[in-house]
Design an enzyme around this catalytic site. Structure first.
Site, PDB file in Angstrom:
ATOM      1  N   GLU A  76       0.846  -1.194   0.000  1.00  0.00           N
ATOM      2  CA  GLU A  76       0.000   0.000   0.000  1.00  0.00           C
ATOM      3  C   GLU A  76       0.883   1.246   0.000  1.00  0.00           C
ATOM      4  OE1 GLU A  76      -2.712  -0.573   3.291  1.00  0.00           O
ATOM      5  OE2 GLU A  76      -3.330  -2.539   2.551  1.00  0.00           O
ATOM      6  N   HIS A 222      -4.500   3.641   4.341  1.00  0.00           N
ATOM      7  CA  HIS A 222      -4.319   2.315   3.766  1.00  0.00           C
ATOM      8  C   HIS A 222      -4.987   2.296   2.394  1.00  0.00           C
ATOM      9  CE1 HIS A 222      -2.897   0.046   7.415  1.00  0.00           C
ATOM     10  NE2 HIS A 222      -3.369   1.141   7.983  1.00  0.00           N
ATOM     11  N   GLU A 281      -9.291   3.881   3.888  1.00  0.00           N
ATOM     12  CA  GLU A 281      -8.977   2.925   2.816  1.00  0.00           C
ATOM     13  C   GLU A 281      -9.093   3.668   1.481  1.00  0.00           C
ATOM     14  OE1 GLU A 281      -7.809  -0.010   3.129  1.00  0.00           O
ATOM     15  OE2 GLU A 281      -8.243  -0.586   5.203  1.00  0.00           O
TER      16      GLU A 281
END
Length: 311
Positions: A76, A222, A281
């Site tokens: 990531e 993330h 995310e």
């Protein structure tokens, strides 16, 4: 509330090519410090398993403390330049005066006066390099890493650090339950939390920084899913959901009340301090996300961090 938009400096230092490894990060960080050293300060909060410095950047002088970290998971890695570009935009806005002054620069100077942003853009530098470049022949863990990766030379799916430990399963927030749930008992590309919480130097450095600085808000970047996780076992403050909904509105992401997950950095922050913490995310697709999505994701991340800076 007016939607935040990223400022557009004529030449950006933070750029992403086909890859973004620790060396790229270091070069760009030094360039930022050369240009904005009167605005950005940089210290090392520790070292990775393989001895790379864990750089912590600070910008602002306000009493409110906002922390953002990125590249906790190796593949990531795109979150590191996303965060570093925000810092560049913040610093550039603080320096604009006269004819260059605009709404964005006024906003940045307001942030600088009211808030201190403390950021760790690359928590897992060893894993970032491993996931993109494979095993360095000089690495002291070379044989073990190959074994832990199923004897495959392709590490593009690797999330852990150089000892095969998932740094976002390393924090003392119901750690034992997370390990039992995962069922992984030895080093692996992901999801192995180690033999105990806070055994890894990267996780220790982040926990010590957090305890020392006593942040008011934290964001951990993330990928992927375009989701915002804001809760933890009912330990979160009442304002957390409202803040998450605001972040979702400005970014187009979904605010999600998550269950069945423990031992992450955001979990531990909420559990330990009872303050708002968020896992963001970023983007959609399959990790590692494509560089072609970078500009779109940056607009979303700018809006999210800007909204927290104004909280």
């Amino acid at each position: 509330m007016m939607e935040k938009t990223a400022s557009q400096p004529p030449e950006r230092i933070v750029q992403v090519g086909t890859a973004y490894q620790f060396k790229d990060y270091s070069v760009q960080l030094n360039q930022l410090l050369d240009l904005y050293g009167d605005v950005i300060s940089c210290t090392s909060i520790g070292s990775s398993v393989l001895g790379k410095p864990l750089w912590c950047l600070k910008i602002g002088r306000g009493p409110r403390k906002v922390h953002v970290n990125a590249a906790v998971h190796a593949n990531e890695w795109i979150t590191a330049p996303l965060l570093l570009r925000f810092i560049e935009a913040f610093a550039a806005g603080c320096k604009q005066r006269g004819a260059q002054e605009n709404e964005s620069s006024l906003e940045c100077r307001r942030w600088f006066d009211n808030t201190t942003l403390i950021a760790v853009p690359m928590v897992n530098p060893d894993g970032v390099d491993l996931s993109q470049g494979g095993i360095d022949p000089a690495c002291s863990w070379a044989e073990e890493l190959l074994k832990w990766n199923g004897n495959h030379s392709d590490f593009s799916k690797w999330k852990a650090n150089a000892r095969g430990i998932d740094l976002n399963d390393q924090f003392p927030a119901y750690w034992e339950e997370e390990q039992s749930r995962r069922g992984i008992t030895e080093p692996a590309p992901q999801d192995y939390g180690g033999t105990a919480p806070l055994t890894e130097p990267e996780a220790i450095a982040l926990a010590e920084l957090t305890s020392r600085e006593q942040f008011d808000y934290v964001l951990s970047l993330h990928t992927q899913g375009r989701e915002i996780y804001w809760n933890y076992r009912e330990y979160e403050p009442e304002i957390a959901e409202q803040l998450a909904l605001r972040l979702a509105k400005v970014s187009g992401y979904r605010a999600v009340k998550l269950g069945g997950s423990d031992a992450g950095y955001k979990d531990w922050f909420i559990y330990r301090f009872g303050r708002p913490g968020f896992t963001i995310e970023v983007g959609e697709g399959v990790n590692p996300l494509p560089v072609s999505d970078f500009d779109e994701m940056y607009g979303q991340i700018y809006a999210i961090i800007a909204s927290i800076m104004d909280s």
